[in-house]
Design a protein around this motif. Structure first.
Motif, PDB file in Angstrom:
ATOM      1  N   ASP A  37       0.809  -1.169   0.002  1.00 60.53           N
ATOM      2  CA  ASP A  37       0.062   0.064  -0.118  1.00 60.53           C
ATOM      3  C   ASP A  37       0.909   1.112  -0.123  1.00 60.53           C
ATOM      4  O   ASP A  37       2.073   1.074   0.172  1.00 60.53           O
ATOM      5  CB  ASP A  37      -0.951  -0.166   1.133  1.00 60.53           C
ATOM      6  N   ASP A  48       0.038   5.167   1.166  1.00 64.47           N
ATOM      7  CA  ASP A  48      -0.290   6.015   2.232  1.00 64.47           C
ATOM      8  C   ASP A  48      -0.061   5.222   3.546  1.00 64.47           C
ATOM      9  O   ASP A  48      -0.833   4.451   3.645  1.00 64.47           O
ATOM     10  CB  ASP A  48      -1.463   6.679   2.010  1.00 64.47           C
ATOM     11  N   GLY A  49       0.550   5.577   4.286  1.00 64.83           N
ATOM     12  CA  GLY A  49       0.599   4.850   5.646  1.00 64.83           C
ATOM     13  C   GLY A  49       1.619   3.656   5.767  1.00 64.83           C
ATOM     14  O   GLY A  49       1.909   3.232   6.826  1.00 64.83           O
ATOM     15  N   GLU A  88      -0.317  -3.306   4.694  1.00 65.03           N
ATOM     16  CA  GLU A  88      -1.455  -2.395   4.582  1.00 65.03           C
ATOM     17  C   GLU A  88      -1.227  -1.735   6.115  1.00 65.03           C
ATOM     18  O   GLU A  88      -0.940  -2.472   6.896  1.00 65.03           O
ATOM     19  CB  GLU A  88      -2.587  -2.955   4.535  1.00 65.03           C
ATOM     20  N   ASP A  89      -1.752  -0.425   6.047  1.00 64.15           N
ATOM     21  CA  ASP A  89      -1.831  -0.008   7.065  1.00 64.15           C
ATOM     22  C   ASP A  89      -3.524   0.655   7.480  1.00 64.15           C
ATOM     23  O   ASP A  89      -3.608   0.780   8.829  1.00 64.15           O
ATOM     24  CB  ASP A  89      -1.219   1.797   7.174  1.00 64.15           C
TER      25      ASP A  89
END
Ligand code: B16
Ligand code: MG
Length: 218
Positions: free
Chosen positions: A9, A11-12, A169-170
């Motif tokens: 992912d 962002d984050g 993933e965040d």
């Protein structure tokens, strides 16, 4: 040699662009007379641009015309992009380059799997484009996370079966999407939020090269 598909992912996970989304959404919300807090911003992580604006209008009990909606989305994105234009390599999250270099040394296929329509621009700003064999972003999908579409397209582009893919993933929706895709989900963030992930780490400093190696060989 074993090949696993490593999907990141954006962002984050690779960069913290949530702070720029926050500034842009807050400005827009406040201009409409809607309050917008960091807590509300948390709920927009991994959520598409359209859905984000729908939620903000909902929180503020506002309804607007389709034309105004489209204009506000463009305004938010212009504002967001003005922050992105200032980004450089210093904004890459800790130990991400170590993991990407390790995967490159081990010849493992790597893809981006992001909801953002600005993903390519951001990867170029922080100079990470070369690490990715495939990029799947908000321009390539019709269904948002937790739908697994974004990760399934990434697996296909990498030529790796979903069950041989791993997803960093965040967001809650992103981990759910990876699980639905029958991939191994690796949550980056808080255990209390990402409890449904197969593995959870605070950040990449907690992920050793040995651990990545075990994922490749298992
Ligand atoms: P854009 P990710 C997501 O990126 C963000 O977490 C989310 O806050 C944002 O609304 C979404 O991208 C769409 O971004 O407005 O740039 O198309 O976490 O999936 O990499
Ligand atoms: Mg994210």
């Amino acid at each position: 040699m074993n090949k696993k598909g490593f999907i990141f992912d954006l962002d984050g996970v690779i960069v913290d662009t949530a702070k720029y989304h926050f500034l842009a959404w807050k400005k827009l919300a406040n201009d409409l007379g809607i309050d917008f807090t960091e807590e509300e911003n948390e709920q927009l992580k991994g959520v598409s641009r359209v859905k984000s604006l729908e939620k903000i209008l909902d929180w503020g009990n506002k309804s607007i015309s389709d034309e105004k909606f489209t204009a506000l989305m463009a305004k938010k994105n212009d504002d967001y992009l003005s922050h992105i234009a200032e980004m450089d390599e210093s904004e890459i999250l800790i130990d991400v380059p170590r993991i990407l270099n390790f995967l490159r040394e081990r010849n493992q296929p790597v893809s981006l799997g992001s909801a953002s329509k600005n993903a390519r621009t951001i990867l170029e700003r922080v100079n990470l484009m070369d690490y990715f064999n495939a990029i799947v972003d908000g321009n390539d999908v019709s269904k948002a996370k937790p739908d697994p579409e974004v990760f399934l397209i990434a697996a296909e582009l990498l030529g790796v079966k979903p069950e041989n893919c791993l997803v960093f993933e965040d967001s809650v929706a992103g981990v759910e999407a990876a699980n639905i895709a029958n991939m191994i989900s690796i949550g980056i963030g808080d255990k209390s939020v990402l409890g449904h992930a197969n593995y959870i780490f605070k950040d990449f400093t907690e992920i050793s090269n040995e651990f990545i190696n075990s994922l490749i060989t298992n």
